[in-house]
Enzyme design. Structure first.
Site, PDB file in Angstrom:
ATOM      1  NE  ARG A   5      -3.571  -2.230   2.748  1.00  0.00           N
ATOM      2  CZ  ARG A   5      -3.280  -3.402   3.281  1.00  0.00           C
ATOM      3  NH1 ARG A   5      -2.051  -3.625   3.733  1.00  0.00           N
ATOM      4  NH2 ARG A   5      -4.180  -4.363   3.362  1.00  0.00           N
ATOM      5  CE  LYS A  21      -3.015  -6.853   9.667  1.00  0.00           C
ATOM      6  NZ  LYS A  21      -3.795  -7.981   9.191  1.00  0.00           N
ATOM      7  NE  ARG A  66      -3.091  -4.204  -1.215  1.00  0.00           N
ATOM      8  CZ  ARG A  66      -2.456  -4.998  -0.359  1.00  0.00           C
ATOM      9  NH1 ARG A  66      -1.136  -4.902  -0.227  1.00  0.00           N
ATOM     10  NH2 ARG A  66      -3.111  -5.881   0.365  1.00  0.00           N
ATOM     11  CG  HIS A  73      -6.133  -9.626   2.149  1.00  0.00           C
ATOM     12  ND1 HIS A  73      -6.378  -9.835   0.812  1.00  0.00           N
ATOM     13  CD2 HIS A  73      -5.853  -8.299   2.271  1.00  0.00           C
ATOM     14  CE1 HIS A  73      -6.255  -8.690   0.152  1.00  0.00           C
ATOM     15  NE2 HIS A  73      -5.939  -7.758   1.017  1.00  0.00           N
ATOM     16  CE1 TYR A  84      -5.903  -5.753  -3.309  1.00  0.00           C
ATOM     17  CE2 TYR A  84      -7.822  -6.711  -2.249  1.00  0.00           C
ATOM     18  CZ  TYR A  84      -6.851  -5.737  -2.313  1.00  0.00           C
ATOM     19  OH  TYR A  84      -6.833  -4.729  -1.377  1.00  0.00           O
TER      20      TYR A  84
END
Length: 617
Positions: A270, A295, A376, A409, A418
């Site tokens: 990220r 997070k 991502r 995740h 994704y």
């Protein structure tokens, strides 16, 4: 009366503070908390007097409402439920086998309580499974030792307890502890940790169901509208950025954004992890040890895990250190947050960097629909194609586990969103071209003999030598008449004449307005120009709102809201496209019509003002 969202949140916090400090009975306080939250939700979304009939046009979407509620709750994340200390004491006395661990939850900051509580729940959940295994062991004998060693590997958090089985040769005590742990697990799931107002700042069940249905529909659409990405073009463009000389980057977020984008594309991290929180250590050429994952609610998680790097790991570390050495990035790391700021520190930082990073993404892809977070999903797809079938690490795992672990995740279902990108022309043996060639400089050198006759004296020669020097230092340097005039203090007409003469060599064309633009834009990396994964347009667009745009959103909090009130038309600007250092392409929508403008401007704000003036006056 209309007020901004940030003021609405500040008013809510002030009201909750006043209730909390009052000497009212706790039950009365709770009712008032709920009333304050209801008033806030009515102003933002739920007021049926305002949001009915034609008024529905003015109401934000469920997605945005959910985001606004999350932003409001974040102001109370460091507050605990009034009954938390008493509940902890009660639970500690009721479950003596875990008394010390439970007491450790008390007198901690709220975010630490949540982390510790999550760790304890995970520990107890594994204990439920261990209890079944222990029950089948029977009398502990030397021959049982191998089974216990195996259990220690399966349940590492219970290793010390399992060691006692061998020394005591009796599983009764551990069985009792595990049974007590099962009961404790149920009690912890009922434990109220958050401040009362946080439970009230939630969506109604009907709205949650509608939002889930919308998200499910958006996911359904994405999975049937795959976006094809040119793999060689993507990797080559990323590599070109990472191999640019240091001088190609100025100490500003706008200039450093392409480098941050390329590093995120290479690692799948990220933006906040690239800029600040992430810690990276190269294990080998293609694997990096990563920690510092951002997070929700948990701030930044500890521990590290291994991720793939799409470029040489050492190069990744070097360019990351170079990026973070700039004062514009260091300022983010030492940002002072105002005491009345209702956003988290990470949200404030994201607000500063979101626009330049998303602009860099659009320029990289040559596609206005793409955003920074697309890196991502594309990274995960490339890593899957390169390593899932060849790395022994995944020999016994399915692809869902691969995506989940690679992206960090906790919920395996999260990775379902994704997979919307498909690689075209993928070849695991393909390598990007890394060349020292400088074709623009070579082309300029062919024009050396033309310079003496281009202007009186040596003026053109001086310009020519300066331009060649810039390209020698940075082959990708953007050269404009404005730069020439600024650095060499020459006349406008001479700078323009030089640019026109050397346009082909510099790879630019001179427009009717006299401005230099790239001879041709690089091809879009999205191979199917009709490919569109942006169904649920409302949801996708609103997810990309900056924090400043959210803060400035106005809400009518008057008691006599009228359906006849019509909002004033405002222009909606698309992401500005920077053609060169001082040249912009601006597109916007106003009153149902599309407009565009292209030209020179001192800043993006100046460009937007010029675009408005030229089209509206």
């Amino acid at each position: 009366m209309k007020i901004h969202f940030r003021d609405l949140v500040s008013g809510l916090v002030k009201e909750i503070d006043e209730i909390e400090k009052s000497d009212r009975a706790q039950g009365d306080k709770t009712r008032r908390y709920q009333g304050a939250a209801r008033k806030f939700k009515n102003a933002v979304f739920m007021d049926k007097r305002k949001y009915r009939g034609n008024g529905m046009k003015n109401r934000i979407s469920l997605t945005t409402f959910n985001k606004y509620l999350s932003r409001a709750r974040s102001r109370f994340e460091e507050r605990l439920h009034h009954s938390f200390p008493q509940s902890i004491a009660t639970i500690s006395n009721k479950y003596p086998a875990f008394s010390e661990i439970i007491k450790d939850l008390d007198n901690r900051p709220a975010h630490e309580v949540r982390i510790k509580l999550k760790e304890l729940i995970t520990h107890l959940e594994s204990g439920v499974n261990l209890l079944e295994k222990i029950g089948s062991l029977g009398k502990i004998k030397p021959s049982t030792a191998k089974k216990i060693v195996s259990l220690k590997k399966m349940y590492p958090s219970w290793a010390n307890d399992l060691d006692t089985l061998i020394s005591t040769e009796d599983a009764t005590e551990l069985q009792q502890k595990l049974e007590q742990g099962t009961d404790l697990l149920n009690a912890l799931h009922s434990l109220k940790v958050n401040h009362e107002v946080m439970y009230a700042l939630t969506m109604q069940p009907s709205d949650r169901a509608a939002l889930k249905a919308r998200h499910d529909a958006a996911l359904h659409f994405k999975k049937r509208n795959i976006v094809p990405i040119d793999y060689p073009g993507y990797m080559q463009r990323m590599t070109d950025i990472l191999h640019l000389p240091d001088i190609a980057f100025e100490d500003s977020m706008a200039s450093l954004a392409p480098l941050a984008f390329a590093l995120a594309a290479a690692s799948g991290r990220r933006q906040i992890e690239i800029l600040i929180t992430g810690e990276f250590d190269a294990k080998n050429k293609s694997i990096i040890k990563f920690s510092g994952q951002a997070k929700k609610r948990m701030a930044v998680s500890g521990g590290h895990y291994e991720i793939y790097s799409l470029i040489d790991s050492e190069l990744f570390i070097q360019r990351l250190e170079f990026l973070r050495s700039h004062s514009s990035i260091l300022r983010l790391q030492n940002l002072e947050i105002a005491h009345d700021e209702h956003r988290t520190e990470l949200s404030v930082i994201n607000g500063f960097v979101a626009k330049p990073l998303n602009d860099a993404a659009k320029q990289f892809f040559v596609d206005d629909r793409r955003v920074f977070k697309d890196t991502r999903a594309i990274y995960a797809r490339i890593a899957y194609e390169k390593w899932f079938r060849t790395d022994p690490r995944w020999a016994k795992c399915d692809e869902d586990v691969f995506f989940s672990e690679l992206l960090g995740h906790d919920d395996p279902d999260t990775q379902l969103a994704y997979k919307q990108f498909k690689l075209v022309n993928f070849n695991p043996k393909w390598t990007p071209n890394i060349s020292d060639e400088n074709p623009r400089l070579a082309a300029l050198q062919e024009l050396d003999n033309d310079m003496p006759g281009l202007a009186r004296g040596d003026a053109a020669v001086r310009i020519h030598e300066w331009v060649k020097e810039q390209l020698a230092q940075n082959p990708a340097a953007k050269i404009t008449a404005y730069q020439i005039k600024k650095n060499l203090n020459c006349r406008n007409d001479l700078a323009s004449r030089y640019m026109a003469w050397c346009a082909d060599a510099l790879g630019v064309v001179i427009g009717d307005d006299g401005q230099a633009r790239p001879e041709e834009l690089p091809p879009s990396l999205v191979l199917d120009i009709n490919a569109d994964d942006t169904d649920a347009e409302e949801d996708e667009i609103e997810e990309d709102f900056t924090d400043e745009e959210i803060d400035d959103t106005e809400f009518d909090v008057s008691d006599n809201a009228s359906d006849e009130d019509k909002p004033e038309d405002k222009p909606r600007f698309a992401a500005p496209i920077r053609r060169s250092e001082d040249s912009w392409l601006i597109k916007f929508e106003f009153a149902g019509k599309q407009y565009s403008w292209e030209g020179n401007a001192e800043s993006v704000i100046d460009a937007m003002k010029q675009a408005w003036t030229e089209n509206m006056e």
